[in-house]
Write an enzyme that holds these catalytic residues in place. Structure first.
Site, PDB file in Angstrom:
ATOM      1  N   GLU A  94       0.821  -1.212   0.000  1.00  0.00           N
ATOM      2  CA  GLU A  94       0.000   0.000   0.000  1.00  0.00           C
ATOM      3  C   GLU A  94       0.857   1.264   0.000  1.00  0.00           C
ATOM      4  O   GLU A  94       1.626   1.500   0.946  1.00  0.00           O
ATOM      5  CB  GLU A  94      -0.905   0.022   1.240  1.00  0.00           C
ATOM      6  CG  GLU A  94      -1.777   1.266   1.315  1.00  0.00           C
ATOM      7  CD  GLU A  94      -2.546   1.375   2.622  1.00  0.00           C
ATOM      8  OE1 GLU A  94      -3.535   2.109   2.659  1.00  0.00           O
ATOM      9  OE2 GLU A  94      -2.137   0.723   3.617  1.00  0.00           O
ATOM     10  N   GLU A 135     -11.762   2.462   5.861  1.00  0.00           N
ATOM     11  CA  GLU A 135     -10.685   2.773   6.805  1.00  0.00           C
ATOM     12  C   GLU A 135     -10.716   4.264   7.146  1.00  0.00           C
ATOM     13  O   GLU A 135      -9.854   5.043   6.746  1.00  0.00           O
ATOM     14  CB  GLU A 135      -9.320   2.370   6.232  1.00  0.00           C
ATOM     15  CG  GLU A 135      -8.239   2.356   7.298  1.00  0.00           C
ATOM     16  CD  GLU A 135      -6.871   1.969   6.747  1.00  0.00           C
ATOM     17  OE1 GLU A 135      -6.197   1.159   7.386  1.00  0.00           O
ATOM     18  OE2 GLU A 135      -6.477   2.497   5.690  1.00  0.00           O
TER      19      GLU A 135
END
Length: 272
Positions: free
Chosen positions: A143, A242
């Protein structure tokens, strides 16, 4: 149709961690993700998943010493054994939880470490970690993270992450494309999604409002438009929520209800 997973490290924090699964299920989430499970036994988490009919979607491998500021060990020379031991521990949890995606954190690059050495170390550790994960039928995700939230992090752009994947050419490594981080670092989200999703190398998408990381409809993003684009691009994987709710988690879910209505409309339209 889009499917959303509640991030239990950030959402429902008004109650203790193991109680958040029931709240997510009550709000009709079908999947959950979180940062780290290691303070709890895998059996206790699995019990909550089973009781609430939830799928475990994603969590992070052991990042090193988080409290001391470590955010992964993969780019750090001399830490390979500890890095891979953390992957093995994550895979033990993944087996019990039925989890098939693990985020493999890259780490903070020390000021005195050359980018070339960090890159070589990272690729070596990522390749070895992927081999371990493949044995367990697990996909590793990498990520890009913005440098404001995580200064010095090794991966910051989509292009950098995709170049690593192309270099290693391993089928169980994909990109975790967090639209919050991508907007802060690069912007141009529509073009980024249209560029990277069709190649099949994005294994997970995450969302949050920009700039404060609250609800995805709170801030500068036109999240409804981006959801429409994800539908057009036939994105099939989970979308991780998130974000840190601006208030009570449940009170901020109007955006999700709106998307559910669109999903139901698509279902009806597809019926013969």
């Amino acid at each position: 149709m889009l499917k959303f997973a509640a991030n239990l490290s950030m959402m429902y924090t008004e109650v203790p961690f193991l109680e958040r699964f029931a709240l997510a299920a009550n709000d009709q989430f079908k999947g959950v993700e979180f940062l780290f499970p290691y303070e709890y036994s895998a059996a206790d988490i699995a019990r909550q998943l089973s009781l609430n009919g939830l799928e475990q979607v994603l969590f992070n491998a052991v990042p090193g010493n988080w409290d001391a500021g470590e955010r992964g060990l993969a780019c750090l020379p001399g830490r390979q054994a500890q890095c891979l031991a953390g992957v093995e521990k994550a895979l033990e949890y993944a087996t019990v939880l039925g989890n098939r995606r693990i985020h493999f954190m890259a780490g903070i690059v020390p000021d005195d470490l050359s980018p070339a050495v960090a890159h070589e170390c990272y690729c070596q550790n990522l390749s070895r970690a992927a081999a371990l994960a493949a044995q367990a039928g697990v996909m590793l995700l990498i990520e890009p993270i913005n440098p404001f939230d995580m200064p010095g992090y090794f991966l910051t752009t989509q292009q950098q992450a995709h170049q690593v994947i192309e270099l290693l050419n391993l089928s169980n490594i994909k990109v975790q494309m967090d639209l919050y981080h991508c907007q802060i670092v690069e912007g141009d989200l529509s073009r980024k999604l249209a560029t990277y999703l069709p190649g099949g190398r994005v294994g997970h998408v995450q969302i949050a409002g920009v700039p404060h990381r609250h609800e995805p409809d709170n801030g500068e993003l036109n999240i409804g438009y981006l959801f429409g684009l994800l539908r057009q691009l036939d994105y099939q994987h989970w979308i991780g929520c998130e974000y840190r709710p601006a208030g009570c988690t449940r009170e901020g879910l109007a955006w999700l209800e709106q998307e559910r209505r669109k999903n139901e409309g698509e279902k009806r339209a597809a019926m013969p």
